[in-house]
Design a protein around this motif. Structure first.
Motif, PDB file in Angstrom:
ATOM      1  N   GLU A 147      12.196  36.623 -24.789  1.00  0.00           N
ATOM      2  CA  GLU A 147      13.452  37.391 -24.633  1.00  0.00           C
ATOM      3  C   GLU A 147      14.659  36.491 -24.345  1.00  0.00           C
ATOM      4  O   GLU A 147      15.747  36.767 -24.775  1.00  0.00           O
ATOM      5  N   TRP A 148      14.499  35.457 -23.553  1.00  0.00           N
ATOM      6  CA  TRP A 148      15.541  34.509 -23.151  1.00  0.00           C
ATOM      7  C   TRP A 148      16.777  35.208 -22.589  1.00  0.00           C
ATOM      8  O   TRP A 148      17.865  35.196 -23.147  1.00  0.00           O
ATOM      9  N   ALA A 149      16.583  35.799 -21.419  1.00  0.00           N
ATOM     10  CA  ALA A 149      17.660  36.530 -20.735  1.00  0.00           C
ATOM     11  C   ALA A 149      18.846  35.625 -20.400  1.00  0.00           C
ATOM     12  O   ALA A 149      20.008  36.054 -20.502  1.00  0.00           O
ATOM     13  N   ASP A 150      18.588  34.374 -20.014  1.00  0.00           N
ATOM     14  CA  ASP A 150      19.698  33.460 -19.724  1.00  0.00           C
ATOM     15  C   ASP A 150      20.563  33.233 -20.960  1.00  0.00           C
ATOM     16  O   ASP A 150      21.778  33.096 -20.862  1.00  0.00           O
ATOM     17  N   GLY A 151      19.925  33.209 -22.124  1.00  0.00           N
ATOM     18  CA  GLY A 151      20.674  33.059 -23.370  1.00  0.00           C
ATOM     19  C   GLY A 151      21.571  34.248 -23.633  1.00  0.00           C
ATOM     20  O   GLY A 151      22.691  34.097 -24.124  1.00  0.00           O
ATOM     21  N   GLU A 152      21.088  35.444 -23.301  1.00  0.00           N
ATOM     22  CA  GLU A 152      21.915  36.644 -23.479  1.00  0.00           C
ATOM     23  C   GLU A 152      23.151  36.578 -22.596  1.00  0.00           C
ATOM     24  O   GLU A 152      24.238  36.993 -23.006  1.00  0.00           O
ATOM     25  N   ILE A 153      22.994  36.053 -21.392  1.00  0.00           N
ATOM     26  CA  ILE A 153      24.141  35.903 -20.492  1.00  0.00           C
ATOM     27  C   ILE A 153      25.137  34.920 -21.091  1.00  0.00           C
ATOM     28  O   ILE A 153      26.352  35.183 -21.126  1.00  0.00           O
ATOM     29  N   LEU A 154      24.635  33.782 -21.593  1.00  0.00           N
ATOM     30  CA  LEU A 154      25.523  32.794 -22.223  1.00  0.00           C
ATOM     31  C   LEU A 154      26.230  33.387 -23.433  1.00  0.00           C
ATOM     32  O   LEU A 154      27.429  33.168 -23.638  1.00  0.00           O
ATOM     33  N   LEU A 155      25.510  34.154 -24.234  1.00  0.00           N
ATOM     34  CA  LEU A 155      26.109  34.795 -25.401  1.00  0.00           C
ATOM     35  C   LEU A 155      27.196  35.774 -24.973  1.00  0.00           C
ATOM     36  O   LEU A 155      28.290  35.786 -25.540  1.00  0.00           O
ATOM     37  N   SER A 156      26.906  36.571 -23.968  1.00  0.00           N
ATOM     38  CA  SER A 156      27.889  37.545 -23.495  1.00  0.00           C
ATOM     39  C   SER A 156      29.165  36.857 -23.011  1.00  0.00           C
ATOM     40  O   SER A 156      30.276  37.275 -23.341  1.00  0.00           O
ATOM     41  N   GLU A 157      28.996  35.788 -22.245  1.00  0.00           N
ATOM     42  CA  GLU A 157      30.162  35.052 -21.748  1.00  0.00           C
ATOM     43  C   GLU A 157      30.953  34.433 -22.899  1.00  0.00           C
ATOM     44  O   GLU A 157      32.181  34.464 -22.914  1.00  0.00           O
ATOM     45  N   ALA A 158      30.235  33.878 -23.877  1.00  0.00           N
ATOM     46  CA  ALA A 158      30.900  33.263 -25.025  1.00  0.00           C
ATOM     47  C   ALA A 158      31.638  34.317 -25.854  1.00  0.00           C
ATOM     48  O   ALA A 158      32.783  34.098 -26.262  1.00  0.00           O
ATOM     49  N   LEU A 159      30.994  35.458 -26.083  1.00  0.00           N
ATOM     50  CA  LEU A 159      31.647  36.526 -26.848  1.00  0.00           C
ATOM     51  C   LEU A 159      32.937  36.970 -26.168  1.00  0.00           C
ATOM     52  O   LEU A 159      33.948  37.218 -26.834  1.00  0.00           O
ATOM     53  N   HIS A 160      32.897  37.076 -24.847  1.00  0.00           N
ATOM     54  CA  HIS A 160      34.089  37.467 -24.095  1.00  0.00           C
ATOM     55  C   HIS A 160      35.216  36.452 -24.318  1.00  0.00           C
ATOM     56  O   HIS A 160      36.381  36.826 -24.495  1.00  0.00           O
ATOM     57  N   ALA A 161      34.862  35.173 -24.334  1.00  0.00           N
ATOM     58  CA  ALA A 161      35.866  34.129 -24.507  1.00  0.00           C
ATOM     59  C   ALA A 161      36.382  34.058 -25.948  1.00  0.00           C
ATOM     60  O   ALA A 161      37.546  33.739 -26.180  1.00  0.00           O
ATOM     61  N   TRP A 162      35.516  34.371 -26.919  1.00  0.00           N
ATOM     62  CA  TRP A 162      35.880  34.214 -28.329  1.00  0.00           C
ATOM     63  C   TRP A 162      36.546  35.439 -28.934  1.00  0.00           C
ATOM     64  O   TRP A 162      37.179  35.355 -29.973  1.00  0.00           O
ATOM     65  N   THR A 163      36.371  36.596 -28.338  1.00  0.00           N
ATOM     66  CA  THR A 163      36.893  37.825 -28.914  1.00  0.00           C
ATOM     67  C   THR A 163      38.247  38.141 -28.295  1.00  0.00           C
ATOM     68  O   THR A 163      38.351  38.322 -27.080  1.00  0.00           O
ATOM     69  N   PRO A 164      39.287  38.202 -29.120  1.00  0.00           N
ATOM     70  CA  PRO A 164      40.599  38.503 -28.549  1.00  0.00           C
ATOM     71  C   PRO A 164      40.597  39.923 -27.962  1.00  0.00           C
ATOM     72  O   PRO A 164      39.905  40.802 -28.459  1.00  0.00           O
ATOM     73  N   PRO A 165      41.362  40.134 -26.909  1.00  0.00           N
ATOM     74  CA  PRO A 165      41.417  41.471 -26.326  1.00  0.00           C
ATOM     75  C   PRO A 165      42.022  42.457 -27.305  1.00  0.00           C
ATOM     76  O   PRO A 165      42.819  42.104 -28.173  1.00  0.00           O
ATOM     77  N   ALA A 166      41.624  43.686 -27.172  1.00  0.00           N
ATOM     78  CA  ALA A 166      42.149  44.740 -28.050  1.00  0.00           C
ATOM     79  C   ALA A 166      43.647  44.908 -27.779  1.00  0.00           C
ATOM     80  O   ALA A 166      44.110  44.801 -26.644  1.00  0.00           O
ATOM     81  N   VAL A 167      44.358  45.175 -28.816  1.00  0.00           N
ATOM     82  CA  VAL A 167      45.796  45.399 -28.685  1.00  0.00           C
ATOM     83  C   VAL A 167      45.993  46.860 -28.268  1.00  0.00           C
ATOM     84  O   VAL A 167      45.446  47.776 -28.871  1.00  0.00           O
ATOM     85  N   VAL A 168      46.729  47.039 -27.199  1.00  0.00           N
ATOM     86  CA  VAL A 168      47.013  48.386 -26.727  1.00  0.00           C
ATOM     87  C   VAL A 168      48.442  48.735 -27.110  1.00  0.00           C
ATOM     88  O   VAL A 168      49.384  48.016 -26.746  1.00  0.00           O
ATOM     89  N   ARG A 169      48.589  49.780 -27.863  1.00  0.00           N
ATOM     90  CA  ARG A 169      49.940  50.205 -28.273  1.00  0.00           C
ATOM     91  C   ARG A 169      50.351  51.404 -27.405  1.00  0.00           C
ATOM     92  O   ARG A 169      49.616  52.347 -27.256  1.00  0.00           O
ATOM     93  N   LEU A 170      51.547  51.320 -26.860  1.00  0.00           N
ATOM     94  CA  LEU A 170      52.059  52.401 -26.014  1.00  0.00           C
ATOM     95  C   LEU A 170      53.037  53.266 -26.786  1.00  0.00           C
ATOM     96  O   LEU A 170      53.708  52.863 -27.663  1.00  0.00           O
TER      97      LEU A 170
END
Length: 192
Positions: free
Chosen positions: A169-192
């Motif tokens: 399963e490599w749970a530590d890898g999932e944590i690393l992936l999650s952290e990397a995805l957060h850093a690589w994915t730009p935040p959603a644009v919120v339009r008001l």
């Protein structure tokens, strides 16, 4: 929008209990399947990765293991344009070093992947290495990460980070992936 994960296996196509295969099913990832997963040919393996990238819409994250890491860096060297721009990042795990004499002696098929390209990757990357990987020394892994412009993190004494070293399963890898995805994915644009 969450990027689509693309699994890039190494030699043998990562078996059914390998974390890459488990992640493919868990996360609905796409997968690169080589015609001959025991005989790497850089241009051929990179071309197959390119086919999967072209067939997969939207933003992408590449998840490579072992010889699959070489596939990603060879593809990055050979590719250009829009497909490359859709890659938001790459998780590069336990690279196999085809230039290490002991590795090449044990697995001569890896020699075809040498020399590894040493250009900075055109997308962010995280290289995860092991302190006791029989396929790549920590020093070489850090040197590759530096050449590729990738962040590097040690997984400790984790062997080749595969089933043989106890990583299903490599749970530590999932944590690393999650952290990397957060850093690589730009935040959603919120339009008001």
């Amino acid at each position: 929008m969450t990027p689509t994960l693309i699994i890039v296996p190494g030699l043998g196509d990562s078996g059914p209990q390998h974390w890459q295969t488990l992640w493919q099913h868990k996360f609905g990832a796409e997968r690169v399947r080589q015609d001959d997963p025991e005989t790497p040919v850089p241009d051929v393996w990179a071309a197959r990765l390119h086919e999967v990238i072209e067939a997969t819409p939207g933003d992408l994250v590449l998840i490579a293991h072992s010889a699959g890491v070489a596939t990603v860096v060879h593809w990055a060297r050979l590719s250009a344009g829009e497909d490359r721009e859709r890659v938001r990042g790459a998780l590069l795990v336990a690279p196999a070093d085809p230039e290490e004499p002991d590795v090449a002696r044990r697995h001569p098929e890896l020699l075809a992947l040498a020399p590894l390209p040493l250009e900075v990757l055109p997308f962010p990357a995280l290289l995860v290495y092991s302190e006791n990987d029989p396929y790549c020394t920590p020093e070489r892994a850090e040197a590759l990460a530096d050449a590729w412009g990738a962040a590097a993190v040690s997984a400790g004494e984790a062997g080749h980070i595969n089933v043989d070293s106890g990583h299903g399963e490599w749970a530590d890898g999932e944590i690393l992936l999650s952290e990397a995805l957060h850093a690589w994915t730009p935040p959603a644009v919120v339009r008001l």
